[in-house]
Write a protein that holds these residues in place. Sequence first.
Motif, short mmCIF file in Angstrom:
data_model
loop_
_atom_site.label_atom_id
_atom_site.label_comp_id
_atom_site.label_asym_id
_atom_site.label_seq_id
_atom_site.Cartn_x
_atom_site.Cartn_y
_atom_site.Cartn_z
N LEU A 253 6.61 4.99 3.10
CA LEU A 253 6.67 5.60 1.78
C LEU A 253 7.39 4.69 0.79
CD1 LEU A 253 6.30 7.98 -0.15
CD2 LEU A 253 8.47 8.90 0.71
N ILE A 254 8.46 4.06 1.23
CA ILE A 254 9.19 3.16 0.33
C ILE A 254 8.35 1.95 -0.03
CG2 ILE A 254 11.19 1.62 0.22
CD1 ILE A 254 12.77 3.73 1.74
N ALA A 255 7.57 1.46 0.93
CA ALA A 255 6.65 0.36 0.62
C ALA A 255 5.62 0.79 -0.42
CB ALA A 255 5.97 -0.12 1.90
N LEU A 256 5.12 2.02 -0.29
CA LEU A 256 4.17 2.54 -1.27
C LEU A 256 4.84 2.72 -2.63
CD1 LEU A 256 1.36 3.67 -1.89
CD2 LEU A 256 2.19 5.91 -1.09
N ASP A 257 6.09 3.15 -2.62
CA ASP A 257 6.81 3.34 -3.87
C ASP A 257 7.01 2.01 -4.59
OD1 ASP A 257 8.56 4.90 -5.75
OD2 ASP A 257 10.07 3.55 -4.92
N ARG A 258 7.27 0.96 -3.84
CA ARG A 258 7.43 -0.36 -4.45
C ARG A 258 6.12 -0.82 -5.09
NH1 ARG A 258 10.85 -3.76 0.14
NH2 ARG A 258 12.91 -2.85 -0.32
N ALA A 259 5.01 -0.49 -4.46
CA ALA A 259 3.72 -0.94 -4.99
C ALA A 259 3.21 -0.05 -6.11
CB ALA A 259 2.70 -0.99 -3.85
N GLU A 260 3.39 1.25 -5.99
CA GLU A 260 2.81 2.19 -6.95
C GLU A 260 3.84 2.92 -7.80
OE1 GLU A 260 -0.34 2.34 -7.37
OE2 GLU A 260 -1.00 1.18 -5.62
N ASP A 261 5.12 2.68 -7.54
CA ASP A 261 6.17 3.39 -8.27
C ASP A 261 5.98 4.90 -8.16
OD1 ASP A 261 8.53 3.29 -9.59
OD2 ASP A 261 7.67 3.12 -11.59
N LEU A 262 5.76 5.34 -6.89
CA LEU A 262 5.39 6.73 -6.66
C LEU A 262 6.51 7.70 -6.99
CD1 LEU A 262 3.37 8.81 -5.51
CD2 LEU A 262 4.35 8.35 -3.25
N LEU A 263 7.71 7.39 -6.57
CA LEU A 263 8.81 8.33 -6.74
C LEU A 263 9.30 8.41 -8.17
CD1 LEU A 263 10.87 7.52 -3.50
CD2 LEU A 263 9.26 9.40 -3.90
N ALA A 264 8.85 7.51 -9.01
CA ALA A 264 9.21 7.58 -10.43
C ALA A 264 8.32 8.55 -11.19
CB ALA A 264 9.14 6.20 -11.06
N ARG A 265 7.27 9.03 -10.57
CA ARG A 265 6.35 9.95 -11.24
C ARG A 265 6.83 11.39 -11.08
NH1 ARG A 265 0.49 7.38 -9.33
NH2 ARG A 265 0.99 5.21 -9.91
N ASP A 266 6.09 12.32 -11.70
CA ASP A 266 6.45 13.73 -11.65
C ASP A 266 6.02 14.35 -10.33
OD1 ASP A 266 7.59 13.65 -14.14
OD2 ASP A 266 5.72 14.17 -15.17
#
Length: 303
Positions: A253-266
């Motif tokens: 998940l953290i790798a995905l967040d780095r690529a897509e900035d997932l956790l910064a979204r709503d």
Amino acid sequence: MQPVMNHGGQRRVYIRQPRRDPAPSRWAYRMQRLWLTPLFRLLFRVGLPVLVLGGVTAIYVANDARRAGLVQGYVDLREKFQNRPEFMVGLVSVEGASTELAEAIRARAGLKLPASSFDLDLDAARARIEDLDAVAKAELRVRSGGVLQVLITERMPVMVWRTDDRIEMLDETGHRVASLGARADRADLPLIAGAGADKAAGEALEIFAAAQPVLPRVRGLVRIGDRRWDVVLDRNQKIMLPEHNAVAALERLIALDRAEDLLARDVLTVDLRNEERPVLRLAPNAMNERRKAQGIDTSGSEL
């Protein structure tokens, strides 16, 4: 032969004496044979004196008064020896512990000083000291000068555990170290919560290590059903980890967040319990925007 003179003094008669037999008698022969036996010589030189000494001692101690006198003499001699000044302990030195813990250790040891080092039960005192939650290991040694040295390995708190009725500090094994009055007292330590969270302290530390890239946003871990963890972030976000391979799932998940900035979204919830089908739960506003983008009327939807 001995010569014998007749009355005339002219003839001498010699009488032959019987020769002595040089061979020993039967008993002498047997004793010589026994003496050549090593066991017999040992019994004669050691066993016989011991037997005689034991008999004399038994006769002496058969009298109650003499026996009581011997026992009392031994006790007095032992006490006189043990209570010599060089064997007396009058101080306790605690090393490796904080001031508060050192005072608790002195009280918990339960030693009445001064006392002879022969009278101190160091094993029992060590066991009582190690019963303290903050003590991982204790070593007790009697040093010269009448000092009992207590070497302490103190448990180091690495996390805070919040339950329904208390807040505890835990070490890396999940063992209790001490209680806290408020979470703010150790805001530097990561927080875990939930029943049974202390038993999975090792896994919690691994999850905190894996969450290092987003650690400033991590508010804590919550143990769910004593089976798995939820990672609670700020902005009311939550990551639901699986029961098994939780660290690997969080790393993906953290790798995905780095690529897509997932956790910064709503995003409210990221459900990783199903490894093959992760699920995202969006915030109400984000869900309405997504519906509008799809041409769906959201005027009657609840927020």
